[in-house]
Structure formats: structure tokens, C-alpha cells
Design a protein around this motif. Structure first.
Motif, PDB file in Angstrom:
ATOM      1  N   MET B 104       0.846  -1.205   0.000  1.00 34.80           N
ATOM      2  CA  MET B 104       0.000   0.000   0.000  1.00 34.80           C
ATOM      3  C   MET B 104       0.881   1.256   0.000  1.00 34.80           C
ATOM      4  O   MET B 104       2.088   1.206   0.250  1.00 34.80           O
ATOM      5  CB  MET B 104      -0.891   0.018   1.261  1.00 34.80           C
ATOM      6  N   TYR B 105       0.195   2.336  -0.241  1.00 33.18           N
ATOM      7  CA  TYR B 105       0.867   3.632  -0.259  1.00 33.18           C
ATOM      8  C   TYR B 105      -0.006   4.604   0.518  1.00 33.18           C
ATOM      9  O   TYR B 105      -1.230   4.462   0.556  1.00 33.18           O
ATOM     10  CB  TYR B 105       1.036   4.095  -1.715  1.00 33.18           C
ATOM     11  N   THR B 116      12.229   9.374   1.039  1.00 32.21           N
ATOM     12  CA  THR B 116      11.577  10.181  -0.004  1.00 32.21           C
ATOM     13  C   THR B 116      10.239  10.738   0.460  1.00 32.21           C
ATOM     14  O   THR B 116       9.594  11.497  -0.258  1.00 32.21           O
ATOM     15  CB  THR B 116      11.342   9.340  -1.265  1.00 32.21           C
ATOM     16  N   LYS B 117       9.820  10.331   1.653  1.00 27.65           N
ATOM     17  CA  LYS B 117       8.525  10.771   2.210  1.00 27.65           C
ATOM     18  C   LYS B 117       7.388  10.493   1.232  1.00 27.65           C
ATOM     19  O   LYS B 117       6.567  11.368   0.919  1.00 27.65           O
ATOM     20  CB  LYS B 117       8.562  12.268   2.557  1.00 27.65           C
ATOM     21  N   GLY B 118       7.367   9.313   0.674  1.00 38.19           N
ATOM     22  CA  GLY B 118       6.265   8.884  -0.181  1.00 38.19           C
ATOM     23  C   GLY B 118       6.340   9.395  -1.607  1.00 38.19           C
ATOM     24  O   GLY B 118       5.350   9.289  -2.339  1.00 38.19           O
ATOM     25  N   GLN B 119       7.473   9.920  -1.997  1.00 42.27           N
ATOM     26  CA  GLN B 119       7.554  10.508  -3.338  1.00 42.27           C
ATOM     27  C   GLN B 119       8.147   9.545  -4.376  1.00 42.27           C
ATOM     28  O   GLN B 119       8.183   9.843  -5.552  1.00 42.27           O
ATOM     29  CB  GLN B 119       8.416  11.785  -3.285  1.00 42.27           C
ATOM     30  N   LYS B 120       8.606   8.390  -3.931  1.00 46.84           N
ATOM     31  CA  LYS B 120       9.231   7.455  -4.868  1.00 46.84           C
ATOM     32  C   LYS B 120       8.163   6.843  -5.777  1.00 46.84           C
ATOM     33  O   LYS B 120       7.079   6.476  -5.314  1.00 46.84           O
ATOM     34  CB  LYS B 120       9.961   6.363  -4.083  1.00 46.84           C
ATOM     35  N   GLU B 121       8.510   6.714  -7.022  1.00 46.03           N
ATOM     36  CA  GLU B 121       7.565   6.128  -7.985  1.00 46.03           C
ATOM     37  C   GLU B 121       8.225   4.935  -8.646  1.00 46.03           C
ATOM     38  O   GLU B 121       9.451   4.809  -8.686  1.00 46.03           O
ATOM     39  CB  GLU B 121       7.188   7.164  -9.050  1.00 46.03           C
ATOM     40  N   TRP B 122       7.387   4.048  -9.108  1.00 46.09           N
ATOM     41  CA  TRP B 122       7.931   2.942  -9.905  1.00 46.09           C
ATOM     42  C   TRP B 122       6.944   2.560 -10.992  1.00 46.09           C
ATOM     43  O   TRP B 122       5.782   2.942 -10.969  1.00 46.09           O
ATOM     44  CB  TRP B 122       8.387   1.770  -9.052  1.00 46.09           C
ATOM     45  N   GLN B 123       7.454   1.780 -11.932  1.00 44.92           N
ATOM     46  CA  GLN B 123       6.650   1.421 -13.091  1.00 44.92           C
ATOM     47  C   GLN B 123       6.017   0.048 -12.861  1.00 44.92           C
ATOM     48  O   GLN B 123       6.714  -0.917 -12.533  1.00 44.92           O
ATOM     49  CB  GLN B 123       7.538   1.381 -14.340  1.00 44.92           C
ATOM     50  N   ASN B 124       4.703  -0.013 -13.008  1.00 50.93           N
ATOM     51  CA  ASN B 124       4.004  -1.285 -12.871  1.00 50.93           C
ATOM     52  C   ASN B 124       4.262  -2.149 -14.101  1.00 50.93           C
ATOM     53  O   ASN B 124       4.806  -1.694 -15.101  1.00 50.93           O
ATOM     54  CB  ASN B 124       2.500  -1.053 -12.699  1.00 50.93           C
ATOM     55  N   GLN B 125       3.824  -3.421 -14.019  1.00 59.01           N
ATOM     56  CA  GLN B 125       4.035  -4.363 -15.126  1.00 59.01           C
ATOM     57  C   GLN B 125       3.318  -3.910 -16.400  1.00 59.01           C
ATOM     58  O   GLN B 125       3.746  -4.205 -17.510  1.00 59.01           O
ATOM     59  CB  GLN B 125       3.548  -5.759 -14.731  1.00 59.01           C
ATOM     60  N   GLY B 127       3.113  -0.981 -17.408  1.00 67.58           N
ATOM     61  CA  GLY B 127       3.778   0.194 -17.948  1.00 67.58           C
ATOM     62  C   GLY B 127       3.366   1.495 -17.292  1.00 67.58           C
ATOM     63  O   GLY B 127       4.025   2.521 -17.462  1.00 67.58           O
ATOM     64  N   SER B 128       2.295   1.437 -16.536  1.00 66.47           N
ATOM     65  CA  SER B 128       1.848   2.663 -15.869  1.00 66.47           C
ATOM     66  C   SER B 128       2.792   3.010 -14.718  1.00 66.47           C
ATOM     67  O   SER B 128       3.417   2.130 -14.120  1.00 66.47           O
ATOM     68  CB  SER B 128       0.431   2.480 -15.329  1.00 66.47           C
ATOM     69  N   VAL B 129       2.863   4.280 -14.427  1.00 70.26           N
ATOM     70  CA  VAL B 129       3.728   4.749 -13.338  1.00 70.26           C
ATOM     71  C   VAL B 129       2.850   5.003 -12.120  1.00 70.26           C
ATOM     72  O   VAL B 129       1.775   5.585 -12.211  1.00 70.26           O
ATOM     73  CB  VAL B 129       4.479   6.025 -13.736  1.00 70.26           C
ATOM     74  N   ALA B 130       3.332   4.493 -10.980  1.00 68.77           N
ATOM     75  CA  ALA B 130       2.553   4.655  -9.740  1.00 68.77           C
ATOM     76  C   ALA B 130       3.498   4.942  -8.599  1.00 68.77           C
ATOM     77  O   ALA B 130       4.716   4.759  -8.709  1.00 68.77           O
ATOM     78  CB  ALA B 130       1.755   3.385  -9.466  1.00 68.77           C
ATOM     79  N   LYS B 131       2.920   5.410  -7.520  1.00 71.83           N
ATOM     80  CA  LYS B 131       3.717   5.622  -6.313  1.00 71.83           C
ATOM     81  C   LYS B 131       4.218   4.269  -5.817  1.00 71.83           C
ATOM     82  O   LYS B 131       3.452   3.284  -5.786  1.00 71.83           O
ATOM     83  CB  LYS B 131       2.875   6.275  -5.213  1.00 71.83           C
ATOM     84  N   ALA B 132       5.448   4.232  -5.430  1.00 69.75           N
ATOM     85  CA  ALA B 132       5.989   2.972  -4.893  1.00 69.75           C
ATOM     86  C   ALA B 132       5.325   2.675  -3.561  1.00 69.75           C
ATOM     87  O   ALA B 132       5.047   3.590  -2.774  1.00 69.75           O
ATOM     88  CB  ALA B 132       7.493   3.093  -4.710  1.00 69.75           C
ATOM     89  N   GLN B 190      -3.772   3.737   0.456  1.00 72.14           N
ATOM     90  CA  GLN B 190      -4.297   3.470  -0.868  1.00 72.14           C
ATOM     91  C   GLN B 190      -3.514   2.338  -1.543  1.00 72.14           C
ATOM     92  O   GLN B 190      -2.343   2.146  -1.255  1.00 72.14           O
ATOM     93  CB  GLN B 190      -4.175   4.703  -1.779  1.00 72.14           C
ATOM     94  N   GLY B 191      -4.217   1.707  -2.480  1.00 75.53           N
ATOM     95  CA  GLY B 191      -3.539   0.724  -3.315  1.00 75.53           C
ATOM     96  C   GLY B 191      -2.637   1.450  -4.292  1.00 75.53           C
ATOM     97  O   GLY B 191      -2.705   2.668  -4.443  1.00 75.53           O
ATOM     98  N   GLN B 192      -1.808   0.688  -5.000  1.00 74.84           N
ATOM     99  CA  GLN B 192      -0.817   1.325  -5.854  1.00 74.84           C
ATOM    100  C   GLN B 192      -1.415   1.980  -7.100  1.00 74.84           C
ATOM    101  O   GLN B 192      -0.986   3.029  -7.532  1.00 74.84           O
ATOM    102  CB  GLN B 192       0.219   0.290  -6.293  1.00 74.84           C
ATOM    103  N   SER B 193      -2.388   1.285  -7.683  1.00 67.64           N
ATOM    104  CA  SER B 193      -2.954   1.811  -8.933  1.00 67.64           C
ATOM    105  C   SER B 193      -4.140   2.729  -8.644  1.00 67.64           C
ATOM    106  O   SER B 193      -4.672   2.741  -7.526  1.00 67.64           O
ATOM    107  CB  SER B 193      -3.379   0.650  -9.831  1.00 67.64           C
TER     108      SER B 193
END
Lengths: 232, 465
Positions: B104-105, B116-125, B127-132, B190-193
Motif C-alpha cells: 500500500m501507499y 523520499t517521504k512517499g515521493q518514490k515512484e515505480w513502473q508497474n508491469q 507500464g503505468s507509473v505509480a507511487k511505490a 491506498q492501493g498502488q494503482s
């Protein structure tokens, strides 16, 4: 009544060529004292071993009350019917004199309780000249003469039919020897037992009812003669 | 009777020799007592643990079997959450425990170690970008099975309680302090997506946490803060699943089944197969866990058995040798007794009685001494076994992050090997020791008996003469 009978008894030690005993025959009656004399190495102790059931003759036979020693339980024969006085006593050295005699009573199955055996053993030891103080000492600490007397007491302890003794007075002074010989005479003449004494002692042969001499494996009736008198 | 009496007298008459025999016998009995007590206690603990852990059944994809069958990841059969739930409805089971973990995020609750105080992002499978993910929502259908709470590593602090309602959760004291959260405060995660459900929860309890911060230091190094133990948000299973998850897509769903009787595993498997469990899945107890928990005990049992075998062999040999020499030394005595008419059987009885009498005295002393020394020996042995076990498992444990974001236990970190043992010398063990001791006595006596069987009285007496 014949107690022990030797029938052409021959014996040789394993590996030896010469016979130690060569076709000996003789009869030993109840109520008599027998003396067997002979030079050292003449086979007296071997003959005693055979008569006491410690060994079996090579040929011939030894009968006790008409039964061959080969066929009877020789342990039971030694425990109940024969009392043996060994030349080297063969006592339990770490035990007291009294215990040696009571143990012999136990082995023979004499129907006496522990105290009864002790009293009987003590009386017997007193009879052969071992007082209660000496009787309570370990055999190891007794003199040769005292050990011999304990051996005699042990041999008589179970009231055997035949008493076989190898030099029973060899270590005794004249006075004690006389007392012991009287006991043997009483056992034979009084109690009707058969007493066979292997000896060098003249006083023993003198009191014996019959004397055998053993020379070169042959047993002859009559007192031992010197070798040249046997015509050898 | 006179034979027994004679034997007892001999004990005192031959005191020096008998003390030597008694010393060896006593040493053997003490060692055997300790070894048997330790071995039997270990055995019982292993069996008890097997009954406990052996009742815990897992249904999981048998990766080895599917690999051997040449099945690719796309061909694997899958089962849904409903299937797992239906397997739990079995008469063979005592209970079923379901747990779920969802990364969760939160934009308002910052994670421990998250610089990063919740600012890190990563790419889901896709291809969408979401908060890590920064937090892990954990739901468990049976709070009692939360091992960290059961073991005392985690403890709800005063004023709080474990979550019970659908909107309740518990968080670590570190997470609470970092975000200044108290019991009764609301949190939002929240969930990632974008489409993933959100959870609005009330903190019902704050717990102290003595567990390792991360199952593996690599997680922290890689910045996977949601795998940090302090960043877990614990809710009930129903609370987590209330958002309507039907498949385990994107979540880590685990089921655990507890058999009423561990011996009914086969019957339970047959039942779940009949309910449609594919062959790609195995139904098994956690043998690895069982082995790890009982490993030190099994090692100790093995060591005690080996020790006992060595002691019995050496002790038996020593006793046989002493007995042989003793009988040789007593040859004249035996010859004299035989000359007096004592039968070989009676002399044998004497020797045997002496051996048994010595053994009985040594047995009494040996049991007492064996009981006294077995506990410290067991403690020392077990400590060694536990160290060896820990050394063996060090570096091999941890959790692996799967490609789909799931975690999988790969090691033994969640298992605690048995590290304490209370050695008991019960009646059964005492009987075993007594039997072994009497066997030694018989051996010792038999050596003498066999020796005297060869003796002829005249020969003995002549030799002496």
C-alpha cells in the motif's frame, strides 16, 4: 562291605609314554583304615585323584558301592560320599577356617541351618585341634599344620562314606598326629567308614588295618619295601 | 542358597577387584543413564513437535513438479481465493487460517526508513507509473496465529487492542511515533494503482516490535520499505478482503489448514483433490519447518545414541576383560570349590550373582548420578546444536520479492529451533537403563562362566601345585 574297588586301573598323563598306574586292582572295605605308601613320584597322588573322582582312569575302572565313577555324578560323589584331604590342602585362602568347613557342609547339602552348621563345624575343628579363635582367622594366616587340620575337618564335615587323605599328618607334630590318627581310626572303626591314607609316615602305617605299597605304577599288598627288595 | 550366600561373601572378600568392576559398571551406567534420558526426552519432544507442526498443512504450487513436467509459467493451473476457502470446509480440519498482504501507499502516513517521504515512484508491469508502495496491509483470520505476537516479539501497548472490526488496524510504535499517531486516530492508505481500493482505518492498537527491521538487509538497501516489519498495518482478514478481492492478483493470499489429526493428511488431500485442486499443487505439511524446529533435538538424539553405543561397547569390553582376568585370578578358588564337589552350574550362579549384586548397587547410584549430570550435558549439547543450526541457516533465509510483488518465504527466519530441554528420567527410561545394566552384568558374568567351563579342578590344582 566293599566301598571302593579298583579294577585293573591304568593311567598315563597326556603325551607321556609311560604309565603312572599300571593295571592296579584292590578293594577297600567300610570300617577299615588303609595306608598306601610309596616313594615320591610313585603315583600315590594320582591314585588319590582317581579315587576321589577328580580324574578318570585311562583304562580299567573304579567302583564306588558297585557303581563306576565314570557313570555317577562325580561332583555329587565328592560333595557327599568322599571326603578328600589334599596334600596342598586346597582351602579357600581368603575365607576363614570355619567358613571352609561350613561351605563344604553347604555344598554337600547337610540339612542344618546356618547356626547349626557353624556349631557343627566349630566342634569338628576343636576335635582336630583348631580352637575358635584360630577358626575365625583367614586360612591365609594359618600355619601349615593348622591348614592341614582345617583340611581334615573339612573332609570329615559332611560325614562321607570314604575319607581319602594325601599325607594328612605331614605337617603335624607328633602329638597332633596321634590325635588326628585317632580321629581317623574312630571314623573307620567307630562310624564304619572307609579311610584311605596316602602316607610316608610309619605311625600311620602302624595304625592302618591294611597297607598297600605303590611302586612303579604297581600296587602291592603289604608295607612298602625298598626298591631292591622289589627285585628291581 | 549357599551359592548366593557364598557370592555375597565373595563381594567383600575380593573387595579391591570388585571396586574396580563396580567403578567401570558405575561409569557405564551413569553415561548410559544420561544418554538414554537425553535421547528419550529428545525423542518425545520431537514427537510432540511433529504432532503440533505436522498438523499445519499448506497448499502450494509444486514448482519442482511443474518444472519437471516442462510447464511454463503461462500454463500453470491457478486456483482462486474461493477455492482456498472451500478447502477449509473439511471435517478433517481443526481450523483454517487465511492471511493476506497487500503493498500500500499513503500520502499522509510516512513509512519508517522512507527518506523520499512517499515521493518514490515505480513502473508497474502494465507500464503505468505509480507511487511505490511504502506500507504493507496485513490481514489475518486468526489473530492467535500471528507468530510475532504469539512469541512475544510484538506486544500491544497499554491502552490499545488488536483490531477486531472491519475499520480497525494496529501499527508499530515506530510508525506511530514517526507520524504522531495515537490509538483512535484515523489513517488512510491506498492501493498502488488508481483503481485499487482505499482503506480508511482507525488505529485500535499500537504495538512494540522487537522483530528484525527487515527479513533481509537487501530490502532496506533496495529501498523496499513496504517490506520493513515496522511498516506493517495489521487489520483483520475480513477488513482487508472487504474490498471484494476475488483473485489473488496483486495481493499475497496465504491459506493454512490445521488438521485434527496429523495422520489424516492423505484423507484431507483426497478431499481437496475431489474439490478440484489441480495436480500442479501439493498438499503438504511444512517439513522444512519441522526439520528446522526439531533439528537441534534430532542432532542431540543422534549424538546421545552414538555416545551410548560407544560407551556400551567400550564399557562392555572393559567389563568382559576385567571379568576374564578376575576369573583367571580366581582359578585356584574355583578349583578348590570344584574339588569340594561344587558343580560348575553353582559356581556360575555364584559369579553371576556377584555381577548382578554389583550391578544393582551401581544401578541405584548410577540412576541418581545420571539424572544429575544429564541436564547440564543436555543443555551443553543442545546449545551446540542450536549454534550449528543457526550457523547453517544464516544467510540463507529471508523473503524473496516475486515478480508480481508477492513475497515468499525462502528461509527459516520465521522458525525458532527448540533451544531448551528439560531432561526427564521417567519410568520407561529407568527400565531401559536397568535392562542394559543387567545385560552388562550378564555379559560380565557370562565371560566368567565361559571361562570356568574350560576348567577342570585337578588341572587347576595341579598347576597351582
Amino acid at each position: 562291605m566293599t566301598c571302593l574297588e579298583l579294577k585293573s586301573v591304568s593311567y598315563r598323563y597326556g603325551g607321556a609314554r609311560d604309565l603312572v598306574l599300571d593295571g592296579i586292582s584292590a578293594s577297600f572295605e567300610m570300617g577299615k583304615v588303609y595306608a598306601i605308601t610309596g616313594e615320591s613320584g610313585s603315583g600315590k597322588s594320582t591314585l588319590l585323584s582317581l579315587m576321589s573322582g577328580l580324574d578318570i582312569c585311562g583304562s580299567g575302572d573304579i567302583l564306588y558301592m558297585g557303581k563306576s565313577l565314570r557313570d555317577i555324578d562325580r561332583d555329587a560323589y565328592r560333595a557327599k560320599s568322599a571326603g578328600v584331604v589334599f596334600q596342598s590342602f586346597n582351602l579357600l585362602l581368603n575365607s576363614t577356617a570355619l567358613y571352609n568347613v561350613t561351605l563344604s557342609m553347604g555344598i554337600s547339602g547337610i540339612p542344618l541351618d546356618s547356626n547349626g552348621k557353624k556349631m557343627a563345624a566349630q566342634a569338628l575343628l576343636e576335635k582336630v585341634g583348631v580352637n575358635s579363635a584360630t577358626a575365625s582367622r583367614k586360612v591365609l594366616k594359618l600355619s601349615g599344620g593348622e591348614q592341614q587340620r582345617v583340611g581334615i575337618a573339612r573332609a570329615l564335615s559332611h560325614n562321607p562314606d570314604v575319607v581319602i587323605a594325601d599325607e594328612p599328618t605331614g605337617n603335624l607334630d607328633a602329638e597332633t598326629e596321634s590325635a588326628i590318627l585317632k580321629i581317623f581310626a574312630d571314623v573307620a572303626h567307630g562310624d564304619g567308614k572307609c579311610v584311605i591314607l596316602v602316607t610316608h609316615s610309619e605311625s600311620v602305617t602302624a595304625m592302618a588295618d591294611e597297607v598297600f605299597s605303590l611302586c612303579d605304577g604297581k600296587l602291592a599288598y603289604g608295607e612298602a619295601k625298598r626298591e631292591d627288595e622289589f627285585g628291581l | 542358597m549357599y551359592a548366593i550366600f557364598n557370592a555375597m561373601k565373595n563381594l567383600v572378600r575380593n573387595l579391591g577387584r570388585n571396586i574396580l568392576l563396580a567403578s567401570v559398571t558405575l561409569a557405564v551406567i551413569i553415561c548410559v543413564s544420561a544418554a538414554l534420558a537425553i535421547g528419550n526426552t529428545s525423542e518425545k519432544m520431537i514427537e510432540d513437535t511433529r504432532l503440533q507442526i505436522g498438523s499445519k498443512v499448506s497448499i502450494s504450487l509444486d514448482l519442482m513438479a511443474t518444472h519437471e513436467q516442462g510447464q511454463g509459467p503461462d500454463n500453470l493451473a491457478s486456483i482462486g481465493i474461493e477455492d482456498y476457502l472451500s478447502y477449509g470446509e473439511s471435517d478433517y480440519l481443526d481450523k483454517s487460517v487465511f492471511s493476506v498482504q497487500i503493498p500500500m501507499y499513503s500520502s499522509t502516513v510516512f513509512a519508517v526508513d522512507d527518506e523520499t517521504k512517499g515521493q518514490k515512484e515505480w513502473q508497474n508491469q502494465d507500464g503505468s507509473v505509480a507511487k511505490a508502495p511504502t506500507l504493507m496491509l496485513v490481514g489475518n483470520s486468526d489473530a492467535e496465529t500471528l507468530s510475532e505476537f504469539a512469541s512475544g516479539e510484538r506486544e500491544i501497548l497499554p491502552g490499545g487492542k488488536m483490531p477486531e472490526e472491519l475499520n480497525e488496524c494496529a501499527i508499530s510504535s515506530d510508525l506511530a511515533e514517526l507520524n504522531n499517531i495515537s490509538v483512535g486516530d484515523p489513517i488512510s492508505i491506498q492501493g498502488q494503482s488508481q483503481s485499487a481500493p482505499n482503506y480508511e482505518l482507525i488505529v485500535s492498537g499500537i504495538y512494540s516490535d522487537k522483530t528484525a527491521a527487515y527479513a533481509s538487509p537487501m530490502y532496506q538497501f533496495q529501498g523496499l520499505v513496504h517490506l520493513g516489519q515496522r511498516n506493517q498495518v495489521i487489520a483483520t482478514y475480513d477488513a482487508v478482503m472487504s474490498k471484494g478481492y476475488e483473485t489473488d492478483e496483486g495481493i499475497d493470499f496465504q491459506s493454512q489448514y490445521y488438521l485434527k489429526d496429523p495422520r489424516e493428511l492423505d484423507k484431507f488431500e483426497a478431499e481437496v483433490r475431489s474439490k478440484g485442486l489441480p495436480r500442479d499443487y501439493s498438499v503438504s505439511i511444512n517439513q522444512e519447518e519441522l526439520d528446522k524446529v526439531t533439528g537441534p533435538l534430532a542432532g542431540m538424539r543422534g549424538a546421545s545414541s552414538t555416545f551410548m553405543a560407544v560407551i556400551l561397547s567400550l564399557g562392555g569390553l572393559a567389563l568382559a576383560l576385567i571379568s576374564y582376568l578376575a576369573v583367571k585370578e580366581r582359578k585356584y578358588e574355583i578349583g578348590a570349590l570344584r574339588a569340594m564337589g561344587m558343580e560348575k552350574a553353582m559356581i556360575s550362579l555364584c559369579l553371576l550373582s556377584e555381577s548382578v549384586a554389583i550391578t544393582i548397587v551401581c544401578l541405584a547410584l548410577g540412576l541418581f548420578a545420571g539424572r544429575a549430570v544429564s541436564q547440564p550435558i543436555a543443555d551443553s549439547l543442545l546449545a551446540g546444536q542450536v549454534s550449528a543450526s543457526q550457523a547453517q541457516s544464516a544467510g540463507g533465509g529471508g523473503k524473496i520479492l516475486m515478480a508480481n510483488g508477492k513475497t515468499q518465504t525462502s528461509g527459516v527466519n520465521s522458525y525458532t529451533p527448540i533451544s531448551e530441554i528439560e531432561v526427564a528420567l521417567n519410568a520407561g527410561t529407568m527400565v531401559q537403563i536397568a535392562v542394559l545394566a543387567l545385560a552388562l552384568a550378564l555379559l560380565s558374568g557370562m565371560v566368567g562362566i565361559v571361562s570356568i567351563a574350560k576348567y577342570e579342578p585337578l588341572k587347576i590344582l595341579r598347576e597351582r601345585g
